[in-house]
Design a protein around this motif. Structure first.
Motif: not given
Length: 293
Positions: A85, A92, A138, A142
């Protein structure tokens, strides 16, 4: 002289017509982008679609889904991108519409996607499944690691040329069950031809990298992503001593009927993917491959 001019004109017009045809967009049925995705269901679909083994550099110690190791093919070396993400290194910043276009039509924000990403198979997924996978991605942690650029030479590095490839070989559509077969058989066929993309690895390819029609699952002796792949037709599996139970079992633990252990690319597929499927899905795939209702 006039005849030659007419012939030249016909050649030019014909060339323009072919060019227009080869460059036209290739898109499947419109998807419902108002659906709300379920990240839990999506996490399972990520395993069903074998996203983890491709998009994770396990040997290099990379984070899950933060980009894969080298995928060597006859056309060059590809690197599966970061699909976490992260808004810069990952996906993202992608909208559901952009993600759906990549999954369904092989078109990313940067242009045409190489078919080493099996959108030919993922296009069969339902609208809800696409929304679920998007929600799951999502929700990933990250990772800011940038993926490597593909090492692909001319003319394969010209992404516009992929429009012609799609017009020749890609027909995006959604999965349709065969009413003459059982629900379990149809589920197995869906996984093999769809998200599981077994047909993508275990089928021979022509000189342009497209599956040879009518030879699906007969093996890829020339080698593709992950190396050579054996046939997994009913005949080949039966000859190898497999039955429904042993096919389902090897998808779980990697042990073949003769007590060998599957390694290499298939070992990674089992470890990161099929070993984490439900028993029902493994049996469905086994039943379909063995031709059992």
């Amino acid at each position: 002289m006039r005849v030659w001019l007419w012939l030249l004109g016909l050649v030019v017009v014909g060339g323009i017509g072919v060019g227009v045809y080869m460059l036209k967009p290739v898109t499947g049925p419109a998807r419902d982008l108002t659906l709300v995705g379920d990240a839990t269901r999506g996490a399972y679909l990520i395993r069903l679609g074998d996203c983890v083994s491709c998009h994770t550099d396990g040997r290099g110690g990379g984070a899950e889904l933060a980009g894969g190791e080298a995928l060597k093919t006859l056309f060059g070396t590809f690197y599966a991108p970061n699909i976490t993400s992260d808004k810069t290194a990952g996906i993202g910043s992608w909208t559901l519409a952009q993600f759906s276009n990549a999954i369904s039509n092989g078109e990313g924000p940067q242009g045409h996607l190489y078919p080493v990403f099996p959108y030919e198979n993922y296009t069969l997924m339902s609208d809800q499944e696409v929304a679920d996978i998007y929600a799951a991605l999502m929700a990933t942690t990250p990772d800011s690691k940038l993926s490597k650029a593909h090492d692909v030479g001319f003319p394969f590095n010209v992404r516009l040329a992929l429009a012609g490839w799609k017009n020749l070989f890609f027909a995006p559509k959604r999965f349709a069950a065969d009413a003459s077969h059982s629900e379990q058989w149809n589920r197995g066929r869906y996984i093999v031809e769809g998200p599981g993309h077994c047909v993508a690895c275990h089928s021979p390819r022509n000189m342009l990298g497209a599956i040879e029609g009518g030879k699906e699952l007969t093996g890829n002796p020339a080698g593709g992503v992950g190396g050579k792949a054996p046939p997994i037709t009913t005949e080949a599996l039966t000859k190898g001593g497999y039955a429904v139970e042993s096919v389902a079992s090897v998808l779980s633990d990697g042990f073949t009927p003769d007590s060998d252990v599957l390694g290499g690319a298939m070992g990674e597929v089992i470890a990161d993917g099929s070993s984490q499927w439900t028993d029902a899905d493994r049996v469905a795939v086994a039943s379909y491959l063995m031709g059992v209702e």
